[in-house]
Write an enzyme that holds these catalytic residues in place. Structure first.
Site, PDB file in Angstrom:
ATOM      1  N   LYS A  26       1.010  -1.279   0.005  1.00  0.00           N
ATOM      2  CA  LYS A  26      -0.015   0.037  -0.129  1.00  0.00           C
ATOM      3  C   LYS A  26       0.902   1.258   0.127  1.00  0.00           C
ATOM      4  O   LYS A  26       1.997   1.097   0.301  1.00  0.00           O
ATOM      5  CB  LYS A  26      -0.873  -0.090   1.129  1.00  0.00           C
ATOM      6  CG  LYS A  26      -2.082  -1.139   1.072  1.00  0.00           C
ATOM      7  CD  LYS A  26      -2.861  -1.186   2.201  1.00  0.00           C
ATOM      8  CE  LYS A  26      -3.870  -2.218   2.374  1.00  0.00           C
ATOM      9  NZ  LYS A  26      -4.897  -2.345   3.470  1.00  0.00           N
ATOM     10  N   TYR A  65     -12.226  -2.025  -3.696  1.00  0.00           N
ATOM     11  CA  TYR A  65     -12.850  -2.234  -2.326  1.00  0.00           C
ATOM     12  C   TYR A  65     -14.215  -2.414  -2.366  1.00  0.00           C
ATOM     13  O   TYR A  65     -14.920  -1.895  -1.174  1.00  0.00           O
ATOM     14  CB  TYR A  65     -12.241  -1.569  -1.532  1.00  0.00           C
ATOM     15  CG  TYR A  65     -10.900  -1.430  -0.943  1.00  0.00           C
ATOM     16  CD1 TYR A  65     -10.392  -2.697  -0.201  1.00  0.00           C
ATOM     17  CD2 TYR A  65      -9.571  -0.757  -1.215  1.00  0.00           C
ATOM     18  CE1 TYR A  65      -9.392  -2.942   0.067  1.00  0.00           C
ATOM     19  CE2 TYR A  65      -8.512  -1.111  -0.794  1.00  0.00           C
ATOM     20  CZ  TYR A  65      -8.114  -2.105   0.059  1.00  0.00           C
ATOM     21  OH  TYR A  65      -6.863  -2.547   0.420  1.00  0.00           O
ATOM     22  N   ASN A 120      -1.816  -0.003   6.819  1.00  0.00           N
ATOM     23  CA  ASN A 120      -1.283  -1.190   7.473  1.00  0.00           C
ATOM     24  C   ASN A 120      -0.378  -2.118   6.312  1.00  0.00           C
ATOM     25  O   ASN A 120      -0.199  -3.212   6.348  1.00  0.00           O
ATOM     26  CB  ASN A 120      -2.192  -2.110   8.107  1.00  0.00           C
ATOM     27  CG  ASN A 120      -3.456  -2.391   7.049  1.00  0.00           C
ATOM     28  OD1 ASN A 120      -3.298  -2.066   5.910  1.00  0.00           O
ATOM     29  ND2 ASN A 120      -4.581  -3.157   7.213  1.00  0.00           N
ATOM     30  N   HIS A 173      -1.876  -5.423   1.602  1.00  0.00           N
ATOM     31  CA  HIS A 173      -3.193  -6.160   1.413  1.00  0.00           C
ATOM     32  C   HIS A 173      -2.855  -7.677   0.695  1.00  0.00           C
ATOM     33  O   HIS A 173      -1.777  -7.743   0.010  1.00  0.00           O
ATOM     34  CB  HIS A 173      -3.853  -5.529   0.191  1.00  0.00           C
ATOM     35  CG  HIS A 173      -5.058  -6.281  -0.382  1.00  0.00           C
ATOM     36  ND1 HIS A 173      -6.292  -6.184   0.311  1.00  0.00           N
ATOM     37  CD2 HIS A 173      -5.327  -7.191  -1.462  1.00  0.00           C
ATOM     38  CE1 HIS A 173      -7.261  -6.973  -0.284  1.00  0.00           C
ATOM     39  NE2 HIS A 173      -6.549  -7.565  -1.400  1.00  0.00           N
ATOM     40  N   GLU A 232      -9.401 -10.047  -7.696  1.00  0.00           N
ATOM     41  CA  GLU A 232      -8.334  -9.102  -7.513  1.00  0.00           C
ATOM     42  C   GLU A 232      -7.105  -9.424  -8.465  1.00  0.00           C
ATOM     43  O   GLU A 232      -6.722  -8.393  -9.086  1.00  0.00           O
ATOM     44  CB  GLU A 232      -7.875  -8.990  -6.048  1.00  0.00           C
ATOM     45  CG  GLU A 232      -9.254  -8.718  -5.157  1.00  0.00           C
ATOM     46  CD  GLU A 232      -8.797  -8.808  -3.608  1.00  0.00           C
ATOM     47  OE1 GLU A 232      -7.686  -9.473  -3.522  1.00  0.00           O
ATOM     48  OE2 GLU A 232      -9.356  -8.471  -2.993  1.00  0.00           O
TER      49      GLU A 232
HETATM   50  P1  GDP Z   1      -7.723  -6.976   5.504  1.00  0.00           P
HETATM   51  O1  GDP Z   1      -8.295  -8.128   4.872  1.00  0.00           O
HETATM   52  O2  GDP Z   1      -6.883  -7.485   6.825  1.00  0.00           O
HETATM   53  O3  GDP Z   1      -6.922  -6.244   4.805  1.00  0.00           O
HETATM   54  O4  GDP Z   1      -8.961  -6.193   6.310  1.00  0.00           O
HETATM   55  P2  GDP Z   1     -10.512  -5.915   5.734  1.00  0.00           P
HETATM   56  O5  GDP Z   1     -10.735  -6.593   4.375  1.00  0.00           O
HETATM   57  O6  GDP Z   1     -11.529  -5.984   7.086  1.00  0.00           O
HETATM   58  O7  GDP Z   1     -10.386  -4.318   5.571  1.00  0.00           O
HETATM   59  C1  GDP Z   1      -9.621  -3.831   4.423  1.00  0.00           C
HETATM   60  C2  GDP Z   1      -8.783  -2.837   4.878  1.00  0.00           C
HETATM   61  O8  GDP Z   1      -9.654  -1.572   5.048  1.00  0.00           O
HETATM   62  C3  GDP Z   1      -7.768  -2.791   5.736  1.00  0.00           C
HETATM   63  O9  GDP Z   1      -6.536  -3.441   5.323  1.00  0.00           O
HETATM   64  C4  GDP Z   1      -7.532  -1.369   6.365  1.00  0.00           C
HETATM   65  O10 GDP Z   1      -6.567  -0.719   5.455  1.00  0.00           O
HETATM   66  C5  GDP Z   1      -8.822  -1.025   6.338  1.00  0.00           C
HETATM   67  N1  GDP Z   1      -9.604  -0.828   7.430  1.00  0.00           N
HETATM   68  C6  GDP Z   1      -9.910  -2.028   8.165  1.00  0.00           C
HETATM   69  N2  GDP Z   1     -10.725  -1.774   9.230  1.00  0.00           N
HETATM   70  C7  GDP Z   1     -10.656  -0.574   9.294  1.00  0.00           C
HETATM   71  C8  GDP Z   1     -11.196   0.415  10.443  1.00  0.00           C
HETATM   72  O11 GDP Z   1     -11.811   0.146  11.354  1.00  0.00           O
HETATM   73  N3  GDP Z   1     -10.736   2.031  10.088  1.00  0.00           N
HETATM   74  C9  GDP Z   1     -10.086   2.089   8.927  1.00  0.00           C
HETATM   75  N4  GDP Z   1      -9.959   3.583   8.849  1.00  0.00           N
HETATM   76  N5  GDP Z   1      -9.777   1.486   8.047  1.00  0.00           N
HETATM   77  C10 GDP Z   1      -9.824   0.156   8.230  1.00  0.00           C
END
Ligand code: GDP
Length: 139
Positions: A9, A49, A112, A115, A126
């Site tokens: 990212k 997304y 973070n 991805h 994807e």
């Molecule tokens: P991943 O599969 O571990 O990447 O997590 P998810 O699919 O749940 O979320 C996608 C991405 O959205 C995450 O990698 C973070 O960059 C972001 N994200 C997830 N949860 C949160 C949150 O509570 N707040 C914010 N600002 N971003 C989040």
């Protein structure tokens, strides 16, 4: 053999940890079969997304993902979807295991660093979102 999509990212690229991330893949027996650096438009980030469009952080996440260049990769290996998720660590870096990419380099639940696709169906969607067949190597 399985394939998955990995993204370094904008925060990961800005922190100069492309090499660190790639090294973890390669030293863990994962092959990189496609790779490029691009910068997403808002529209492209929203499309990627789309599953998260109802989440409260959708706008912030898609802004962040367009804020700088990203590195997209197709990874290949046995059980690579799960293996990559393991190397990445939990979404929230504070909950990620010691030694994982996110634990080491993430600074924020959103910023973070990486991805990774979470299932075979999402991996297929994807990978196609970023690469055509000619851009993926058989190594
Ligand atoms: P991943 O599969 O571990 O990447 O997590 P998810 O699919 O749940 O979320 C996608 C991405 O959205 C995450 O990698 C973070 O960059 C972001 N994200 C997830 N949860 C949160 C949150 O509570 N707040 C914010 N600002 N971003 C989040």
């Amino acid at each position: 053999m399985e394939r998955t999509l990995s993204i370094i990212k904008p925060d990961g690229v800005a922190k100069n940890v492309i090499g660190e991330v790639v090294k973890r893949f390669e030293t863990n027996g994962i092959k990189i079969v496609a790779m490029k650096m691009i910068q997403l438009s808002k529209h492209q980030a929203q499309g990627f997304y789309a599953v998260h469009k109802e989440r409260p952080f959708f706008n912030s996440l898609t802004n962040f993902m367009t804020s700088g260049p990203i590195v997209v990769m197709v990874l290949e290996g046995e059980d690579v979807i799960a293996k990559n998720r393991e190397l990445m660590g939990a979404t929230n870096f504070k909950e990620a295991k010691e030694g994982t990419i996110r634990r080491e380099y993430a600074t924020d639940i959103e910023k973070n660093v990486v991805h990774g696709s979470d299932a075979p169906e999402t991996a297929a969607f994807e990978i196609k979102y970023f690469f055509n067949d000619l851009e993926i190597q058989n190594r």
